[in-house]
Write an enzyme that holds these catalytic residues in place. Structure first.
Site, mmCIF file in Angstrom:
data_model
loop_
_atom_site.group_PDB
_atom_site.id
_atom_site.type_symbol
_atom_site.label_atom_id
_atom_site.label_comp_id
_atom_site.label_asym_id
_atom_site.label_seq_id
_atom_site.Cartn_x
_atom_site.Cartn_y
_atom_site.Cartn_z
ATOM 1 N N GLU B 46 0.853 -1.079 -0.040
ATOM 2 C CA GLU B 46 -0.032 0.001 0.041
ATOM 3 C C GLU B 46 0.865 1.225 0.053
ATOM 4 O O GLU B 46 1.921 1.282 0.534
ATOM 5 C CB GLU B 46 -0.873 -0.104 1.299
ATOM 6 C CG GLU B 46 -1.533 1.302 1.463
ATOM 7 C CD GLU B 46 -2.138 1.049 3.050
ATOM 8 O OE1 GLU B 46 -1.452 0.753 3.981
ATOM 9 O OE2 GLU B 46 -3.332 1.928 3.143
ATOM 10 N N ASN B 106 -7.152 5.985 -1.724
ATOM 11 C CA ASN B 106 -6.005 5.073 -1.414
ATOM 12 C C ASN B 106 -6.411 3.749 -2.338
ATOM 13 O O ASN B 106 -7.074 2.804 -2.020
ATOM 14 C CB ASN B 106 -6.029 4.726 -0.166
ATOM 15 C CG ASN B 106 -4.904 3.959 0.448
ATOM 16 O OD1 ASN B 106 -4.020 3.501 -0.244
ATOM 17 N ND2 ASN B 106 -4.565 3.880 1.948
ATOM 18 N N LYS B 123 -9.366 1.703 -1.763
ATOM 19 C CA LYS B 123 -9.876 1.333 -0.442
ATOM 20 C C LYS B 123 -10.904 1.672 0.149
ATOM 21 O O LYS B 123 -11.391 2.919 0.018
ATOM 22 C CB LYS B 123 -8.444 1.726 0.535
ATOM 23 C CG LYS B 123 -8.679 1.265 1.890
ATOM 24 C CD LYS B 123 -7.246 1.820 2.512
ATOM 25 C CE LYS B 123 -7.182 1.258 3.953
ATOM 26 N NZ LYS B 123 -5.731 1.690 4.326
ATOM 27 N N GLU B 142 -6.442 8.495 7.839
ATOM 28 C CA GLU B 142 -6.750 8.137 6.546
ATOM 29 C C GLU B 142 -8.234 8.540 6.261
ATOM 30 O O GLU B 142 -8.607 8.944 5.054
ATOM 31 C CB GLU B 142 -6.787 6.639 6.471
ATOM 32 C CG GLU B 142 -5.465 6.116 6.488
ATOM 33 C CD GLU B 142 -5.595 4.650 5.821
ATOM 34 O OE1 GLU B 142 -5.962 4.318 4.857
ATOM 35 O OE2 GLU B 142 -4.816 3.734 6.861
ATOM 36 N N CYS B 168 -4.880 -2.772 3.049
ATOM 37 C CA CYS B 168 -4.384 -2.902 4.581
ATOM 38 C C CYS B 168 -5.727 -3.123 5.304
ATOM 39 O O CYS B 168 -6.162 -4.248 5.340
ATOM 40 C CB CYS B 168 -4.154 -1.210 4.651
ATOM 41 S SG CYS B 168 -3.102 -0.901 6.056
ATOM 42 N N ASN B 193 0.310 -0.777 5.534
ATOM 43 C CA ASN B 193 1.133 -0.203 6.414
ATOM 44 C C ASN B 193 0.793 -0.161 7.491
ATOM 45 O O ASN B 193 -0.446 0.338 8.024
ATOM 46 C CB ASN B 193 1.160 1.331 5.856
ATOM 47 C CG ASN B 193 2.045 1.642 4.573
ATOM 48 O OD1 ASN B 193 3.260 2.117 4.611
ATOM 49 N ND2 ASN B 193 1.463 1.369 3.679
#
Lengths: 308, 308
Positions: B46, B106, B123, B142, B168, B193
């Site tokens: 990611e 993302n 994501k 995020e 993730c 991550n």
């Protein structure tokens, strides 16, 4: 802290020729041991009162009705209800249910501390097959003898917490835990009978079966931040081995107790229901993080359909 | 057998001051090593091109736009696409995407052996928070810098198999794998991550974080009978440690390769896509065993609602 002292009461094998009276005596002995260890709740396996009869093919399905209970409680199990009430211990166990109108289910019940049935669950994910299958090393005829459960995955308030139930193969399906998780479940009680060998893959033996048992229970616990109590009927029933490996899993997905034998064996662990709160409020805060607009296939599609 | 030789290309830390040129050189070195080991597919983490910038609070969100890619490929990453095409290697990596109309995602992409982008995923399960949170040991913004993905969980035919992607935190959610499983997914590619310490629970350190990483990937693989390739950006980024533990998991849920370092490290494993068939045809034959009539809450309810 909201502590519940939970007894996972694994039982060893029950032979086909053995009656419910033999089984109930063993269950009472486990219950007394649980009481001595301060248990608030005792959890027995799936189909706790009989051998795992779906391994036996009967051409006439009605010939299997002797394995089923027509009422609950009934005379055979009344000693369990009375002893549990005397011990002020809640109780859960599985049995084959034949309803007054002729339906067959693989059922589990939950009682309060007074022996009153407060919850009933009927197994939804029936594994196996409906007709005799000569390709298998052994038969697994749950789809012959049972109908899929018709009660959904309810939860109940009991012992100050929110409890749900599942039966055996249900534990491999993340949908099982999630539907209860969406109702705030804090503890899921699961009984199982799992053959030690995959009937369709002879080289898949007990080690891998135990691994999948652990993996399923641990993932369900972690991903819904709840306790999972998974209880086996284990050992060799008339030449057919079943895995043991009963488990108590905490809301972090960690195993805190695991059975060592394939016989009657009691695991007792203090479970703090408040330990479910952190996960439910942070990483698995469903309201904050779930995106149902992208989950549509889970309910709109039953089987897998590959792309063109 | 349908063999794909998969390279999981874990990368070590990327410091805030480092440019994409530094990172791309490291990614190219991993790609050359993968080629030498016969890889058909290389999977990077990611946000592979930059430090994990959501740990940095910027009052003005536009100040973060320097971490985002406005087109893909672009000049910075063109060497990756060219080298992959020369090596006839498919490739997947994650990056921060800024669309022409100003949306931030993302994102991860997947290429074929010729360097053509055949799949894009954005994501869906964004963890963390949108505003500065003084209660946390570190920020995880995020929800500030990204919008939830708007492309669902698609799958693509590539290298003779059916592939999907996740990013993730998606890997902790069984819905992620199930929506792809219902499209017959055979391999799920996941970059991550993951801070080595839970920002809201300081005593939850790297061992437990690695355990949850394994548990999530293994359950997703087993319960959908697919391969899972989970690839970390690891190590200490400007004083903020990230777990490593990149994994290749087979369709039985078993770990077949796991990273040992928190640095650039390549795992290469031959993955037989036909090994996904047995589980999909037996215990996880969705058409035979799923009961969607009891899953309604999964799509009709976002947050948990306890019983009265």
């Amino acid at each position: 802290m909201r502590m519940i002292n939970v007894a996972a009461a694994q039982t060893g094998p029950i032979q086909r020729a053995e009656g419910r009276d033999v089984v109930v005596r063993r269950m009472l002995a486990l219950m007394d041991e649980a009481k001595a260890k301060g248990a608030d709740l005792i959890v027995y396996p799936e189909l706790a009162l009989t051998t795992f009869f779906p391994r036996w093919y009967m051409e006439n399905r009605a010939d299997a009705d002797g394995w089923f209970e027509r009422e609950m409680p009934n005379d055979a199990v009344r000693p369990l209800f009375e002893r549990a009430a005397r011990h002020e211990m809640a109780m859960s166990f599985g049995y084959a249910e034949l309803t007054p109108d002729g339906h067959h289910f693989n059922t589990a019940i939950l009682t309060d501390r007074s022996g009153n049935i407060v919850g009933k669950y009927r197994k939804i994910h029936l594994p196996g097959h409906a007709e005799f299958d000569p390709e298998r090393t052994h038969q697994h005829l749950e789809k012959r003898y049972f109908e899929p459960g018709d009660l959904g995955f309810p939860v109940w308030r009991n012992l100050g917490g929110i409890m749900g139930m599942a039966v055996c193969n249900d534990r491999r399906w993340p949908e099982t835990y999630r539907v209860m998780g969406l109702q705030g479940v804090e503890m899921v009680l699961i009984g199982y009978n799992t053959p030690s060998v995959n009937a369709q893959k002879a080289d898949e033996g007990p080690e891998k079966r135990l691994f999948h048992n652990r993996l399923s229970a641990q993932a369900g616990a972690y991903q819904n931040s709840c306790w999972v109590i998974a209880v086996a009927k284990a050992g060799n029933e008339d030449g057919h081995p079943l895995i043991g490996g009963s488990l108590i899993v905490n809301p972090d997905g960690e195993i805190v107790a695991e059975a060592k034998t394939e016989d009657d064996e009691l695991l007792v662990h203090p479970c703090d229901l408040d330990a479910t709160a952190f996960g439910k409020q942070t990483i698995f805060n469903f309201a904050a993080h779930r995106r149902t607009e992208h989950y549509g296939l889970i309910t709109s599609r039953t089987g897998a359909i590959p792309p063109p």
